[in-house]
Scaffold this motif. Sequence first.
Motif, PDB file in Angstrom:
ATOM      1  N   ILE A 269      63.034  -4.357 -55.996  1.00  0.00           N
ATOM      2  CA  ILE A 269      62.529  -4.556 -54.634  1.00  0.00           C
ATOM      3  C   ILE A 269      61.026  -4.334 -54.590  1.00  0.00           C
ATOM      4  N   LEU A 270      60.547  -3.285 -55.244  1.00  0.00           N
ATOM      5  CA  LEU A 270      59.111  -3.010 -55.261  1.00  0.00           C
ATOM      6  C   LEU A 270      58.353  -4.094 -56.022  1.00  0.00           C
ATOM      7  N   ALA A 271      58.993  -4.665 -57.058  1.00  0.00           N
ATOM      8  CA  ALA A 271      58.364  -5.770 -57.787  1.00  0.00           C
ATOM      9  C   ALA A 271      58.200  -6.978 -56.864  1.00  0.00           C
ATOM     10  N   ALA A 272      59.208  -7.218 -56.031  1.00  0.00           N
ATOM     11  CA  ALA A 272      59.117  -8.309 -55.058  1.00  0.00           C
ATOM     12  C   ALA A 272      58.011  -8.023 -54.053  1.00  0.00           C
ATOM     13  N   PHE A 273      57.918  -6.778 -53.621  1.00  0.00           N
ATOM     14  CA  PHE A 273      56.880  -6.381 -52.665  1.00  0.00           C
ATOM     15  C   PHE A 273      55.491  -6.551 -53.270  1.00  0.00           C
ATOM     16  N   ARG A 274      55.348  -6.206 -54.547  1.00  0.00           N
ATOM     17  CA  ARG A 274      54.044  -6.384 -55.217  1.00  0.00           C
ATOM     18  C   ARG A 274      53.697  -7.862 -55.340  1.00  0.00           C
ATOM     19  N   SER A 275      54.725  -8.694 -55.536  1.00  0.00           N
ATOM     20  CA  SER A 275      54.497 -10.130 -55.683  1.00  0.00           C
ATOM     21  C   SER A 275      54.140 -10.785 -54.360  1.00  0.00           C
ATOM     22  N   HIS A 276      54.833 -10.363 -53.288  1.00  0.00           N
ATOM     23  CA  HIS A 276      54.629 -10.977 -51.965  1.00  0.00           C
ATOM     24  C   HIS A 276      54.842  -9.904 -50.904  1.00  0.00           C
ATOM     25  N   PRO A 277      53.799  -9.134 -50.581  1.00  0.00           N
ATOM     26  CA  PRO A 277      53.957  -8.008 -49.648  1.00  0.00           C
ATOM     27  C   PRO A 277      54.560  -8.370 -48.293  1.00  0.00           C
ATOM     28  N   TRP A 278      54.362  -9.613 -47.858  1.00  0.00           N
ATOM     29  CA  TRP A 278      54.866  -9.992 -46.531  1.00  0.00           C
ATOM     30  C   TRP A 278      56.386 -10.009 -46.478  1.00  0.00           C
ATOM     31  N   CYS A 279      57.063  -9.987 -47.649  1.00  0.00           N
ATOM     32  CA  CYS A 279      58.531 -10.056 -47.624  1.00  0.00           C
ATOM     33  C   CYS A 279      59.136  -8.841 -46.925  1.00  0.00           C
ATOM     34  N   MET A 280      58.403  -7.726 -46.914  1.00  0.00           N
ATOM     35  CA  MET A 280      58.929  -6.531 -46.257  1.00  0.00           C
ATOM     36  C   MET A 280      58.595  -6.484 -44.768  1.00  0.00           C
ATOM     37  N   THR A 281      57.848  -7.465 -44.292  1.00  0.00           N
ATOM     38  CA  THR A 281      57.555  -7.528 -42.858  1.00  0.00           C
ATOM     39  C   THR A 281      58.576  -8.387 -42.117  1.00  0.00           C
ATOM     40  N   LEU A 282      59.460  -9.047 -42.861  1.00  0.00           N
ATOM     41  CA  LEU A 282      60.479  -9.883 -42.233  1.00  0.00           C
ATOM     42  C   LEU A 282      61.478  -9.002 -41.493  1.00  0.00           C
ATOM     43  N   SER A 283      62.077  -9.543 -40.453  1.00  0.00           N
ATOM     44  CA  SER A 283      63.076  -8.780 -39.726  1.00  0.00           C
ATOM     45  C   SER A 283      64.293  -8.545 -40.612  1.00  0.00           C
ATOM     46  N   GLU A 284      65.027  -7.496 -40.310  1.00  0.00           N
ATOM     47  CA  GLU A 284      66.215  -7.171 -41.089  1.00  0.00           C
ATOM     48  C   GLU A 284      67.230  -8.311 -41.009  1.00  0.00           C
ATOM     49  N   GLU A 285      67.329  -8.938 -39.841  1.00  0.00           N
ATOM     50  CA  GLU A 285      68.262 -10.059 -39.679  1.00  0.00           C
ATOM     51  C   GLU A 285      67.860 -11.241 -40.555  1.00  0.00           C
ATOM     52  N   LYS A 286      66.569 -11.550 -40.595  1.00  0.00           N
ATOM     53  CA  LYS A 286      66.112 -12.690 -41.394  1.00  0.00           C
ATOM     54  C   LYS A 286      66.349 -12.445 -42.884  1.00  0.00           C
ATOM     55  N   ILE A 287      66.111 -11.228 -43.348  1.00  0.00           N
ATOM     56  CA  ILE A 287      66.364 -10.903 -44.755  1.00  0.00           C
ATOM     57  C   ILE A 287      67.838 -11.132 -45.084  1.00  0.00           C
ATOM     58  N   MET A 288      68.721 -10.616 -44.226  1.00  0.00           N
ATOM     59  CA  MET A 288      70.156 -10.754 -44.466  1.00  0.00           C
ATOM     60  C   MET A 288      70.589 -12.219 -44.461  1.00  0.00           C
ATOM     61  N   LEU A 289      70.124 -12.992 -43.497  1.00  0.00           N
ATOM     62  CA  LEU A 289      70.512 -14.396 -43.406  1.00  0.00           C
ATOM     63  C   LEU A 289      70.035 -15.193 -44.617  1.00  0.00           C
ATOM     64  N   ALA A 290      68.789 -14.949 -45.039  1.00  0.00           N
ATOM     65  CA  ALA A 290      68.243 -15.680 -46.188  1.00  0.00           C
ATOM     66  C   ALA A 290      68.978 -15.299 -47.473  1.00  0.00           C
ATOM     67  N   MET A 291      69.205 -14.009 -47.684  1.00  0.00           N
ATOM     68  CA  MET A 291      69.919 -13.567 -48.879  1.00  0.00           C
ATOM     69  C   MET A 291      71.337 -14.143 -48.885  1.00  0.00           C
ATOM     70  N   ASP A 292      71.995 -14.125 -47.741  1.00  0.00           N
ATOM     71  CA  ASP A 292      73.353 -14.661 -47.647  1.00  0.00           C
ATOM     72  C   ASP A 292      73.378 -16.147 -47.994  1.00  0.00           C
ATOM     73  N   PHE A 293      72.386 -16.890 -47.522  1.00  0.00           N
ATOM     74  CA  PHE A 293      72.368 -18.326 -47.788  1.00  0.00           C
ATOM     75  C   PHE A 293      72.170 -18.609 -49.276  1.00  0.00           C
ATOM     76  N   PHE A 294      71.169 -17.984 -49.860  1.00  0.00           N
ATOM     77  CA  PHE A 294      70.883 -18.265 -51.266  1.00  0.00           C
ATOM     78  C   PHE A 294      72.003 -17.778 -52.192  1.00  0.00           C
ATOM     79  N   VAL A 295      72.557 -16.614 -51.887  1.00  0.00           N
ATOM     80  CA  VAL A 295      73.572 -16.039 -52.775  1.00  0.00           C
ATOM     81  C   VAL A 295      74.944 -16.664 -52.528  1.00  0.00           C
TER      82      VAL A 295
END
Length: 385
Positions: A269-295
């Motif tokens: 997770i921290l590696a992702a944050f270092r790569s693209h810090p804005w990923c942690m500014t996304l809403s919790e709902e958006k993170i869940m929906l995107a992860m659910d779609f891709f996975v």
Amino acid sequence: MSNFLCKTLLQVRHLTTISPYPKLRCVQSLHFNYSTVASDSHSFTVSYLINSCSLSPESASSASKLVSFTSPEKPDLVISFFKNHGFSNAHISLIIGKYPRMLLSNPNGTLLPKLEFLYTRGASSSEVATIISRAPNILTRSVDEHLVPAFDLLKGYLGSNERTIASIKRFPSVIGDIRQKYLSGSVTMLLDAGVPEALVMYFLFYQPRMFTMALDRFREILEDVKKMGFDPSKSSFVQAVHAMRGMSKSTWVRKLGIFKRWGLSEEQILAAFRSHPWCMTLSEEKIMLAMDFFVNKLGWETAAIVRSPLLLSFSLKKRTIPRASVLLFLFQKGLTKKKTMLVKPYMYTETQFLQKFVHPHLKEAPQLSKLYRENVDGGIIDYEI
């Protein structure tokens, strides 16, 4: 005199309940009269806020707790003042929704000096309307004691009125909220941490909100970002600071927990944050929906997603789902290979995507363009891998 007043009130209000106690009768009359006047005032205020300020009934009811009037005279002067200075109905609605007591202001004595201040610094009438509607607290500040020093402080770093106004337009509240010790202290701390001056000025210009934070919290975030392994000489260092300033510690912990639900380690997770810090500014709902779609819809490995965390920032409806529908269709028809369906197609601009994955196949699959457009409009995916 007391009996006369009591008798008159009773006659005017036509009270039918008579108390056997004369003095109490007078008190009851006064209370009834006051309550009725207050109710009439509240009804008039709510009606005015809805009809003249375009507030919703819910917003008007809430705003009426902060302001009350029985005549349109003063509010009409304020509304006319704003309209005469280029403010649209939408601008006025935003201002009054946030600061309903503005309707009782003195237009020329209280409001005009703030607008003139921005005009003299080079802001156009349309820019002033946008700035004020997004940050009406500016109208509550003293020109000489706050706005002038705040503007000059920003200008001292940014170099010109033009650049200062441009920065204020990006975050209008900065001119009303900024404090010298916060701005100067934040700039100093970033420079001391090894952030290049040009990079600090870049973020002050584009993200002035970052420099309005209390210094203790700013210092704490800087230390956390350093511990995460960010390089101060890179823009991602300041991006990470900006991302973390926008959330509480508890929110940060919750978002880590959301990613961990998908089997990711804290280091991933921290590696992702270092790569693209804005990923942690996304809403919790958006993170869940995107992860659910891709996975779950596309069958991706979670590790592949966090290696390219920018994917999570894209609009599912407008970008990810339409492109996935095209790629899955092409794969099922044997027109593309599975390996070409990962990451890169989602990074292309729309023109690039259409040129690479839609237009070349329209002869064999004329329905492809319609499929893409239908998914853009409706967010429906009909193909599974």
